[in-house]
Design a protein around this motif. Structure first.
Motif, PDB file in Angstrom:
ATOM      1  N   SER A  65       0.827  -1.179  -0.095  1.00 22.68           N
ATOM      2  CA  SER A  65      -0.079   0.011   0.321  1.00 22.68           C
ATOM      3  C   SER A  65       0.598   1.016   0.238  1.00 22.68           C
ATOM      4  O   SER A  65       2.169   1.167   0.415  1.00 22.68           O
ATOM      5  CB  SER A  65      -1.219  -0.373   1.444  1.00 22.68           C
ATOM      6  OG  SER A  65      -1.822  -0.834   1.513  1.00 22.68           O
ATOM      7  N   ARG A  66       0.674   2.314  -0.856  1.00 22.58           N
ATOM      8  CA  ARG A  66       1.187   3.490  -0.317  1.00 22.58           C
ATOM      9  C   ARG A  66       0.287   4.945  -0.509  1.00 22.58           C
ATOM     10  O   ARG A  66      -0.846   4.648  -2.040  1.00 22.58           O
ATOM     11  CB  ARG A  66       2.163   3.738  -1.781  1.00 22.58           C
ATOM     12  CG  ARG A  66       1.374   3.415  -2.931  1.00 22.58           C
ATOM     13  CD  ARG A  66       3.062   3.612  -3.967  1.00 22.58           C
ATOM     14  NE  ARG A  66       2.601   3.692  -5.358  1.00 22.58           N
ATOM     15  CZ  ARG A  66       0.991   2.478  -5.728  1.00 22.58           C
ATOM     16  NH1 ARG A  66       1.468   1.136  -5.469  1.00 22.58           N
ATOM     17  NH2 ARG A  66       1.249   2.656  -6.951  1.00 22.58           N
ATOM     18  N   VAL A  75      -5.055   5.941  -0.868  1.00 19.90           N
ATOM     19  CA  VAL A  75      -4.470   4.828  -1.350  1.00 19.90           C
ATOM     20  C   VAL A  75      -4.519   4.135  -2.420  1.00 19.90           C
ATOM     21  O   VAL A  75      -5.625   3.435  -2.789  1.00 19.90           O
ATOM     22  CB  VAL A  75      -4.357   4.440   0.338  1.00 19.90           C
ATOM     23  CG1 VAL A  75      -3.373   2.964  -0.134  1.00 19.90           C
ATOM     24  CG2 VAL A  75      -4.323   5.341   1.723  1.00 19.90           C
ATOM     25  N   VAL A  77      -3.745   0.091  -3.626  1.00 16.30           N
ATOM     26  CA  VAL A  77      -2.905  -0.956  -2.676  1.00 16.30           C
ATOM     27  C   VAL A  77      -2.608  -1.781  -4.009  1.00 16.30           C
ATOM     28  O   VAL A  77      -3.249  -1.858  -5.300  1.00 16.30           O
ATOM     29  CB  VAL A  77      -4.228  -1.540  -2.265  1.00 16.30           C
ATOM     30  CG1 VAL A  77      -4.029  -2.861  -1.333  1.00 16.30           C
ATOM     31  CG2 VAL A  77      -4.142  -0.529  -1.270  1.00 16.30           C
ATOM     32  N   LEU A 100      -9.788  -1.193   3.961  1.00 14.10           N
ATOM     33  CA  LEU A 100      -8.927  -0.131   5.065  1.00 14.10           C
ATOM     34  C   LEU A 100      -9.118   0.171   6.090  1.00 14.10           C
ATOM     35  O   LEU A 100     -11.197   0.193   5.994  1.00 14.10           O
ATOM     36  CB  LEU A 100      -8.282   0.585   3.847  1.00 14.10           C
ATOM     37  CG  LEU A 100      -7.478   0.613   2.748  1.00 14.10           C
ATOM     38  CD1 LEU A 100      -8.034   0.819   2.018  1.00 14.10           C
ATOM     39  CD2 LEU A 100      -6.988   1.856   3.137  1.00 14.10           C
ATOM     40  N   ALA A 119     -11.905  -0.462  -0.586  1.00 17.15           N
ATOM     41  CA  ALA A 119     -11.204  -0.710  -1.752  1.00 17.15           C
ATOM     42  C   ALA A 119     -11.637  -0.749  -3.135  1.00 17.15           C
ATOM     43  O   ALA A 119     -12.135  -1.788  -2.967  1.00 17.15           O
ATOM     44  CB  ALA A 119      -9.822  -0.232  -1.477  1.00 17.15           C
ATOM     45  N   VAL A 155      -4.834  -2.706   6.659  1.00 15.19           N
ATOM     46  CA  VAL A 155      -5.273  -2.735   4.910  1.00 15.19           C
ATOM     47  C   VAL A 155      -5.585  -4.779   5.148  1.00 15.19           C
ATOM     48  O   VAL A 155      -4.124  -5.068   5.362  1.00 15.19           O
ATOM     49  CB  VAL A 155      -3.798  -2.329   3.911  1.00 15.19           C
ATOM     50  CG1 VAL A 155      -4.710  -3.039   2.967  1.00 15.19           C
ATOM     51  CG2 VAL A 155      -3.961  -1.326   3.971  1.00 15.19           C
ATOM     52  N   ILE A 191      -0.636   0.573   7.081  1.00 14.64           N
ATOM     53  CA  ILE A 191      -0.401   2.111   6.125  1.00 14.64           C
ATOM     54  C   ILE A 191      -0.362   2.958   7.248  1.00 14.64           C
ATOM     55  O   ILE A 191      -1.842   3.416   7.678  1.00 14.64           O
ATOM     56  CB  ILE A 191      -0.308   2.363   4.581  1.00 14.64           C
ATOM     57  CG1 ILE A 191       0.171   3.291   4.087  1.00 14.64           C
ATOM     58  CG2 ILE A 191      -2.628   2.415   5.241  1.00 14.64           C
ATOM     59  CD1 ILE A 191      -0.397   3.300   3.033  1.00 14.64           C
TER      60      ILE A 191
END
Length: 193
Positions: A65-66, A75, A77, A100, A119, A155, A191
């Motif tokens: 994840s970022r 985010v 994923v 999340l 998500a 997540v 995250i």
């Protein structure tokens, strides 16, 4: 002690020794019989499990994840899947999900998640409802979550496999006295946004 008494005493010891030898020999024979049977059963069970394992898709799943700094509260994923089994495996993306959940302060475990954000699967083919992973194949499935506030999130990715794999895994669970309504592959990570 006369020779007849010695002969009788020796005969008694011989009879006792013979009875003990028969008992010990019989016990050893029973032990060998049952231990060999147990070993053979274990080997047969191992061969059966190896055969079943080889005839199923086995997925390795990891999540990355970022946070996207140019889009606050967003985010990305990435779900990395690899089929290490010997059969293809179908993943039902309609029943699968990536969520999340903000984690409660100071209590970083799955039970402390307060609410969840689902998500969405992202791709050119937004109508993708399933994917097939062939033996040795790797895929990355992308998801995006928006509207997140500054927090630490858990997540969690949960992917539903084919009906045949669900049935196979459910039968294994039943042998342990467990029941399952759905069999999933999954993984989790934290995250900070």
């Amino acid at each position: 002690m006369t020779i007849i008494e010695v002969k009788n005493l020796a005969s008694a010891f011989q009879s006792i020794a013979l009875v003990l030898a028969i008992c010990i020999g019989g016990g050893w024979a029973l032990f060998q019989f049952f231990s060999v049977r147990t070993i053979e059963k274990a080997k047969a069970e191992l061969r059966k499990l190896q055969l079943e394992t080889r005839s199923h898709g086995i997925l390795q799943i990891s999540v990355t994840s970022r946070a996207i700094s140019s889009y606050p509260g967003t985010v990305i994923v990435d779900i990395h899947m690899k089929n290490i089994g010997t059969n293809a495996e179908t993943i039902d993306l309609e029943k699968s999900k990536v969520t999340l959940g903000p984690v409660g302060t100071g209590n970083f475990n799955a039970l402390s998640v307060k609410a969840t954000v689902n998500a969405m699967h992202q791709g050119v083919d937004n109508v993708l409802v399933f994917t097939i992973l062939h033996p040795g194949e790797e895929q990355i499935i992308k998801y995006i979550a928006t509207g997140l506030s500054h927090s630490t999130y858990l997540v969690q990715a949960s992917f539903v496999g084919s009906p045949s794999e669900t049935e196979y895994q459910s039968n294994i669970a039943k042998q342990s006295g467990l029941t399952s309504s759905q069999v999933i592959w999954g993984c989790t990570e934290y995250i900070e946004i």
